[in-house]
Design an enzyme around this catalytic site. Structure first.
Site, PDB file in Angstrom:
ATOM      1  N   GLU B 126       4.101  42.373  36.028  1.00  0.00           N
ATOM      2  CA  GLU B 126       4.714  43.511  36.724  1.00  0.00           C
ATOM      3  C   GLU B 126       4.774  43.188  38.216  1.00  0.00           C
ATOM      4  O   GLU B 126       4.129  42.229  38.666  1.00  0.00           O
ATOM      5  CB  GLU B 126       3.860  44.767  36.511  1.00  0.00           C
ATOM      6  CG  GLU B 126       3.826  45.213  35.065  1.00  0.00           C
ATOM      7  CD  GLU B 126       3.081  46.535  34.890  1.00  0.00           C
ATOM      8  OE1 GLU B 126       2.537  47.063  35.893  1.00  0.00           O
ATOM      9  OE2 GLU B 126       3.048  47.032  33.752  1.00  0.00           O
ATOM     10  N   GLY B 130       0.293  39.740  37.909  1.00  0.00           N
ATOM     11  CA  GLY B 130       0.803  38.654  37.082  1.00  0.00           C
ATOM     12  C   GLY B 130      -0.270  38.107  36.178  1.00  0.00           C
ATOM     13  O   GLY B 130       0.011  37.324  35.279  1.00  0.00           O
ATOM     14  N   GLN B 275       5.731  -5.298  45.473  1.00  0.00           N
ATOM     15  CA  GLN B 275       4.476  -4.808  44.897  1.00  0.00           C
ATOM     16  C   GLN B 275       4.259  -3.317  45.148  1.00  0.00           C
ATOM     17  O   GLN B 275       3.681  -2.621  44.314  1.00  0.00           O
ATOM     18  CB  GLN B 275       3.291  -5.618  45.432  1.00  0.00           C
ATOM     19  CG  GLN B 275       3.201  -6.981  44.772  1.00  0.00           C
ATOM     20  CD  GLN B 275       1.935  -7.710  45.121  1.00  0.00           C
ATOM     21  OE1 GLN B 275       1.331  -7.458  46.159  1.00  0.00           O
ATOM     22  NE2 GLN B 275       1.545  -8.633  44.267  1.00  0.00           N
ATOM     23  N   GLU B 362       2.785  30.974  34.242  1.00  0.00           N
ATOM     24  CA  GLU B 362       1.783  31.127  33.175  1.00  0.00           C
ATOM     25  C   GLU B 362       0.360  30.934  33.700  1.00  0.00           C
ATOM     26  O   GLU B 362      -0.456  30.260  33.074  1.00  0.00           O
ATOM     27  CB  GLU B 362       2.059  30.144  32.025  1.00  0.00           C
ATOM     28  CG  GLU B 362       3.317  30.443  31.263  1.00  0.00           C
ATOM     29  CD  GLU B 362       3.066  31.030  29.874  1.00  0.00           C
ATOM     30  OE1 GLU B 362       4.044  31.500  29.289  1.00  0.00           O
ATOM     31  OE2 GLU B 362       1.922  31.037  29.403  1.00  0.00           O
TER      32      GLU B 362
END
Lengths: 251, 382
Positions: B126, B130, B275, B362
């Site tokens: 919201e 979170g 390298q 997430e």
């Protein structure tokens, strides 16, 4: 009438690394070659109009049952396999004998389809040997097939023309990759593949004795060398001239 | 211990890779520009059972498990993380329903999102929270045999597609946080304009407005008061998707860096001969390999966990590591490109804008580290 598709397991070409111009074959997974996948896709298509089952035949080593799941996931109904460690590296005449004996075990076989050559050595010999042993007519380089009753029509993709022929069944055909683009198998069909019917024979089951020294020995297998010429070009006109002198374009 | 993929897993990986390369890759510029995935891609994924891979075949899924899901999502995301996000969010909703839903709910909604015209959404976040369920302000008021939902949900994926949505809201009578199932675009449902996001294009985020959305009492997910546990399981499973998605983006970065190092020449030879570049390539490989096995193991754990919520610590740890490492690898690949990497003509510029999302979604990395540490201490105490 069943449609039989001969499949060969080959090393996955995407995983072969080249070192000092030689292929490194360790840990390379075995897969079904691309032309064989097209042959199988064509057979699955034909089944819709001709009926019957699509049956895979294949001969190979201990990985064969795993590899052949690809074919069963791609729509084949059944697999009839010959699994024997002695088959690795065997020459085409023996493989032809083995496949012909395997095909003879399948009831009501109508059309037998091969890819025109295998993805690894592309000798294209096995198809003719199988047709000869079984005494069936053979058609090569096929890019279209239709079956009506016990007769097939096939279009052959030749160098400068296409030829459509009619052929009584049972018959053997070799197909080109253009015949049908293989579909991506669904996850469900991949998971169901392991439960499809499978018959597995050994050479002893088929009563085949392998003559001695019938293995293919690769003397040398080197990747081609590409060399840059290092020509410095300063203008488009110059580039065109170089292309002309190299015979890449003609005016 | 076994590190080889089964033949079935290899075939699922190839199927996802082939589909991504043949069907999605030709559309990628359009997807990025419009921030939208054409419906035929979702339909194509459903046809191949790649859309709801872990969901039981009884409800139209593939029943292929999470180990295979990780492999497939990695390959989809290698070409387009947006597509993989749509799949992942659909799976979070469908998996939560598979575990906690009633038989009637599963029969009604799961076939819709595995084979039919629907796509699942999962609405927790919201404007004011979170991560903390206690801060949820969306409400569910009892009204006879119905609940009436009100509130605003933020950054909701898949909310512009038809299909079910699980909405987390507070039961005003009991104070419990519950998951409620609504049909998107029902009366009272509306969405904002999509957020203008910088990466992971194709999976647009919307705010969702619920105004007196009336649902039958049976549309509660799980038992009343079970909302926290449902969230924990869904968070654990959602992180498997995120791990796979940013592993795929990392693979894309690695491939781009390697390809550029071998193609770009300096004084007549590829820059890969230096390298400094070789060290960069070795770094990318090491990081990708570490992340890959961590992601694959999470899929394995999810398949073998008796309770999916039990893998939250491992999936959170993997999510932190993989998303942070994806940024490392993309940064290395970008450095190999030099200033060309800043140009949109080069794929690495897009990958960079994708990987930057990983640690922020997430559960941000810092919060998840606190969660992981909390779980470790809990284990210590027994």
């Amino acid at each position: 009438m069943n449609i039989i598709v001969a499949i060969k397991q080959v090393p996955d070409l995407d995983y072969i690394r080249i070192r000092d111009r030689r292929p490194i074959m360790e840990d390379v997974p075995q897969v079904i070659g691309d032309i064989d996948k097209s042959a199988l896709a064509a057979a699955v298509d034909l089944k819709e109009s001709a009926g019957g089952n699509v049956i895979i035949v294949s001969a190979g080593d201990e990985n064969l049952e795993d590899t052949i799941k690809e074919g069963l996931a791609a729509g084949a109904d059944e697999a009839v396999l010959v699994k024997d460690a002695r088959l690795a590296g065997m020459e085409s005449s023996v493989i032809g004998t083995v496949l012909a004996a395997t095909i003879s075990k399948i009831e009501n076989g109508g059309l037998i389809i091969f890819g025109e050559g295998s993805a690894d050595n592309y000798s294209g010999q096995v198809v003719s040997r199988v047709a000869q042993i079984l005494g069936y007519p053979q058609v090569g380089y096929v890019n279209w097939i239709e079956i009506e009753e016990r007769v097939a029509q096939a279009t052959r993709s030749l160098e400068n023309e296409e030829e459509t022929v009619e052929i009584p069944l049972p018959a053997v055909m070799s197909v080109v990759s253009e015949i049908k683009e293989p579909k991506i198998p669904s996850v469900s069909s991949i998971l169901k593949a392991r439960n499809k019917p499978k018959r597995v024979y050994t050479l002893d089951d088929l009563g085949i004795e392998i003559p001695e020294n019938r293995y293919v020995r690769t003397v040398i297998n080197l990747a081609p060398v590409s060399q840059r010429k290092g020509i410095l070009i300063k203008s488009v006109d110059e580039l065109v001239k170089v292309f002309e002198s190299e015979g890449i374009i003609r005016r | 211990m076994e590190f080889n993929l089964t033949k079935e897993q290899q075939m699922i990986q190839s199927a996802a890779r082939d589909y991504a390369e043949k069907a999605i890759a030709p559309l990628i510029e359009d997807i990025v520009e419009k921030n939208e995935v054409p419906l035929e891609i979702i339909e194509g994924l459903k046809e191949l059972d790649l859309f709801a891979l872990p969901i039981s075949d009884e409800y139209g899924g593939a029943g292929a498990g999470y180990a295979s899901y990780v492999l497939a999502e990695e390959q989809l995301s290698r070409i387009c993380p947006g597509v993989a996000v749509i799949v992942s969010v659909n799976n979070v909703g469908a998996a939560a329903m598979s575990i906690f839903g009633t038989e009637e709910q599963k029969k009604k909604y799961l076939p819709m999102v595995t084979k039919g015209d629907g796509v699942f959404s999962f609405a927790f976040t919201e404007p004011g929270t979170g991560s903390d369920p206690k801060q949820i302000t969306a409400t569910a008021d009892r009204d006879g045999d119905f609940y009436v939902l009100n509130g605003t949900k933020r950054f909701i994926t898949n909310s512009s597609y038809e299909g079910p949505m699980i909405v987390f809201a507070k039961d005003t009578e009991t104070g419990h946080i519950n998951g409620y199932i609504i049909d998107k675009f029902c009366e009272g449902y509306s969405i904002s304009e999509p957020w203008k996001k910088m990466g992971v294009r194709g999976a647009p985020l919307y705010d969702v407005y619920l105004r007196d959305v009336k649902i039958p009492q049976d549309n509660i997910l799980g038992e009343p008061g079970q909302g926290f546990w449902i969230l924990k399981v869904a968070m654990a499973l959602g992180k498997i998707g995120i791990c796979s998605i940013f592993l795929g983006a990392m693979l894309a970065a690695y491939e781009e860096g390697l390809a550029y190092a071998t193609a770009k020449t300096h004084r007549g030879a590829p820059i890969a001969k230096f390298q400094a570049i070789q060290m960069a390539i070795a770094d990318m490989f090491m990081k990708y390999e570490a992340a890959r096995w961590m992601a694959y193991r999470i899929g394995y754990l999810a398949d073998n966990a008796r309770d999916k919520g039990d893998i939250l610590k491992d999936s959170a740890a993997a999510k932190i590591f993989i998303t942070e490492t994806a940024i490392d690898v993309a940064r290395i690949a970008l450095n190999i490109h030099g200033s060309y990497g800043l140009m949109e003509d080069y794929k690495i510029s897009r990958v960079w804008k994708d990987v930057i999302f990983g640690p922020q979604v997430e559960g941000v990395s810092h919060l998840l580290k606190v969660l992981v540490a909390g779980e470790i201490f809990r284990d210590l105490k027994g």
